[in-house]
Design a protein around this motif. Sequence first.
Motif, PDB file in Angstrom:
ATOM      1  N   SER A 164      -7.626  -1.225  10.934  1.00 51.50           N
ATOM      2  CA  SER A 164      -7.496  -0.822   9.526  1.00 51.50           C
ATOM      3  C   SER A 164      -7.170   0.662   9.391  1.00 51.50           C
ATOM      4  O   SER A 164      -6.230   1.022   8.699  1.00 51.50           O
ATOM      5  CB  SER A 164      -8.731  -1.166   8.684  1.00 51.50           C
ATOM      6  N   GLY A 165      -7.939   1.530  10.069  1.00 55.33           N
ATOM      7  CA  GLY A 165      -7.729   2.967   9.917  1.00 55.33           C
ATOM      8  C   GLY A 165      -6.352   3.426  10.351  1.00 55.33           C
ATOM      9  O   GLY A 165      -5.679   4.186   9.654  1.00 55.33           O
TER      10      GLY A 165
ATOM     11  N   VAL B  21       0.500   4.064  -2.831  1.00 54.31           N
ATOM     12  CA  VAL B  21      -0.174   5.301  -2.426  1.00 54.31           C
ATOM     13  C   VAL B  21       0.787   6.492  -2.562  1.00 54.31           C
ATOM     14  O   VAL B  21       0.409   7.547  -3.075  1.00 54.31           O
ATOM     15  CB  VAL B  21      -0.750   5.191  -0.996  1.00 54.31           C
TER      16      VAL B  21
ATOM     17  N   SER C 103      -4.009   1.736   7.118  1.00 56.79           N
ATOM     18  CA  SER C 103      -4.030   2.971   6.323  1.00 56.79           C
ATOM     19  C   SER C 103      -3.125   4.063   6.868  1.00 56.79           C
ATOM     20  O   SER C 103      -2.455   4.762   6.109  1.00 56.79           O
ATOM     21  CB  SER C 103      -5.463   3.513   6.265  1.00 56.79           C
TER      22      SER C 103
ATOM     23  N   GLY D  10       0.821  -1.203   0.000  1.00 50.56           N
ATOM     24  CA  GLY D  10       0.000   0.000   0.000  1.00 50.56           C
ATOM     25  C   GLY D  10       0.857   1.256   0.000  1.00 50.56           C
ATOM     26  O   GLY D  10       0.583   2.200  -0.744  1.00 50.56           O
TER      27      GLY D  10
ATOM     28  N   THR E  80      -8.754   2.847  -3.031  1.00 50.45           N
ATOM     29  CA  THR E  80      -9.563   3.696  -2.146  1.00 50.45           C
ATOM     30  C   THR E  80      -9.036   5.127  -2.184  1.00 50.45           C
ATOM     31  O   THR E  80      -9.819   6.068  -2.182  1.00 50.45           O
ATOM     32  CB  THR E  80      -9.589   3.187  -0.687  1.00 50.45           C
ATOM     33  N   PHE E  81      -7.714   5.290  -2.244  1.00 51.64           N
ATOM     34  CA  PHE E  81      -7.140   6.641  -2.326  1.00 51.64           C
ATOM     35  C   PHE E  81      -7.454   7.273  -3.679  1.00 51.64           C
ATOM     36  O   PHE E  81      -7.841   8.436  -3.758  1.00 51.64           O
ATOM     37  CB  PHE E  81      -5.622   6.600  -2.114  1.00 51.64           C
TER      38      PHE E  81
ATOM     39  N   ARG F  96      -9.960   8.435  -0.068  1.00 45.46           N
ATOM     40  CA  ARG F  96      -9.907   8.173   1.371  1.00 45.46           C
ATOM     41  C   ARG F  96      -9.223   6.843   1.661  1.00 45.46           C
ATOM     42  O   ARG F  96      -9.141   5.983   0.796  1.00 45.46           O
ATOM     43  CB  ARG F  96     -11.298   8.181   1.952  1.00 45.46           C
ATOM     44  N   PRO F  97      -8.733   6.696   2.895  1.00 43.85           N
ATOM     45  CA  PRO F  97      -8.072   5.444   3.271  1.00 43.85           C
ATOM     46  C   PRO F  97      -9.087   4.397   3.741  1.00 43.85           C
ATOM     47  O   PRO F  97     -10.212   4.737   4.106  1.00 43.85           O
ATOM     48  CB  PRO F  97      -7.177   5.862   4.434  1.00 43.85           C
ATOM     49  N   LEU F  98      -8.663   3.134   3.743  1.00 44.33           N
ATOM     50  CA  LEU F  98      -9.490   2.067   4.311  1.00 44.33           C
ATOM     51  C   LEU F  98      -9.654   2.313   5.804  1.00 44.33           C
ATOM     52  O   LEU F  98      -8.702   2.651   6.496  1.00 44.33           O
ATOM     53  CB  LEU F  98      -8.792   0.709   4.150  1.00 44.33           C
TER      54      LEU F  98
ATOM     55  N   GLN G  25       0.717   5.378   5.268  1.00 45.92           N
ATOM     56  CA  GLN G  25       0.984   6.788   4.948  1.00 45.92           C
ATOM     57  C   GLN G  25       2.128   7.334   5.790  1.00 45.92           C
ATOM     58  O   GLN G  25       2.451   8.504   5.723  1.00 45.92           O
ATOM     59  CB  GLN G  25      -0.263   7.624   5.210  1.00 45.92           C
TER      60      GLN G  25
ATOM     61  N   SER H 192      -5.997  -0.611  -1.240  1.00 47.34           N
ATOM     62  CA  SER H 192      -5.822   0.724  -0.655  1.00 47.34           C
ATOM     63  C   SER H 192      -5.422   1.746  -1.721  1.00 47.34           C
ATOM     64  O   SER H 192      -5.767   2.919  -1.613  1.00 47.34           O
ATOM     65  CB  SER H 192      -4.812   0.692   0.495  1.00 47.34           C
TER      66      SER H 192
END
Lengths: 192, 167
Positions: free
Chosen positions: B129-130, A71, B134, A67, B19-20, B25-27, B138, B16
């Motif tokens: 997850s958040g 990302v 995710s 990810g 989703t971005f 948005r993130p999972l 980041q 992911s």
Amino acid sequence: MRERDGGALQRLRRNQSLQRLLGLVMGVAFGVFLQLGGVTRYDVIIGQLLLYDFTVVKVMLSAVAVGMVGVYLLIHLGLASLSIKPGSIGTTVLGGIIFGCGFAVLGYCPGTVAGAVGSGALDALFGGVVGILIGAAIFAELYPRLDASVLQRGKIPDTTIPELFGVHPRAVIVPMVILIVAILSGIEYLGL
Amino acid sequence: MDWTPYLAGLGIGILSWFTFLLSGRPLGCSTAYARTSGMIERAIRGDAVLEKSYYRKFVPQIDWEWMLVLGIVIGAFITAIMQGEFALIWVPSTFEAAFGSSSLLRLAVALVGGVLMGLGARWAGGCTSGHGISGTLQLAIASWIAVVVFFVSGIIVAFLLYGVIAP
């Protein structure tokens, strides 16, 4: 980094009903992966917390490595932007401790409990989901008082590791991916 | 060596990206429960519930993340059926081996655990997850702290449950 003004992408993200449909489709995919990975099972999650089954760590770390690269590439191309959660000692650490207690006692988390429901776990539905809803309602009730007291204590910078150190994201991503691969290799080597 | 957990992780990682890209948005999962609680409270106590400061922040409505959690149930269901692993179970085997086969005991324990989890997830501003996937992908500082605390606390309590309390 600012996002490119891709009109089509912006329109897609603002289209509420389409987003609900996308959410459902992405959720189905998420559910498939969680179930395939085995992490919708109580036994697997407890095995992780008791440190004899490292399935949860394998799934999470590989998801994070894959990810992260994609990302940050999207961000670099101007096709996505960061979405960072703010934190503080009062929220992240105190809340995290309570979360960890729930994690061990319930044996599922908010995502995997939904997957467990799908796979037929009745304890996940009538205990887990019902309990999480009650817990969330309790927090909503307590929120004004907590927000005025503990939640603001000990602010954590709401930024990323590369921004904190003022380096290019690549300087963190490359070592991080190498570290994750090394940890996972170590876990496989030890047969965990 | 079993590659399945890595394939699952690969899938979630690639998911992911989408989703971005497509949803911006993130999972994440735990906000959906807060919104649902708000919807239930509103059905019971009326629109006054919407005035609560928390529900102004997280409006009780069906959104992307709510549908994501619903999708998880469906995706796991289809997969479990295809694997031949779908089974209606009250007491997971690890729990049964340590605490016996009482459905009522397991239900009570799961309910207590669920309340703590719901409270903790909203308190910490995210879940496995958040924050755990995710936020960490980041490279967010608060999320790395959160996931370490989640696991350290979870490991300590799991060892207490299975090492000290279990008969």
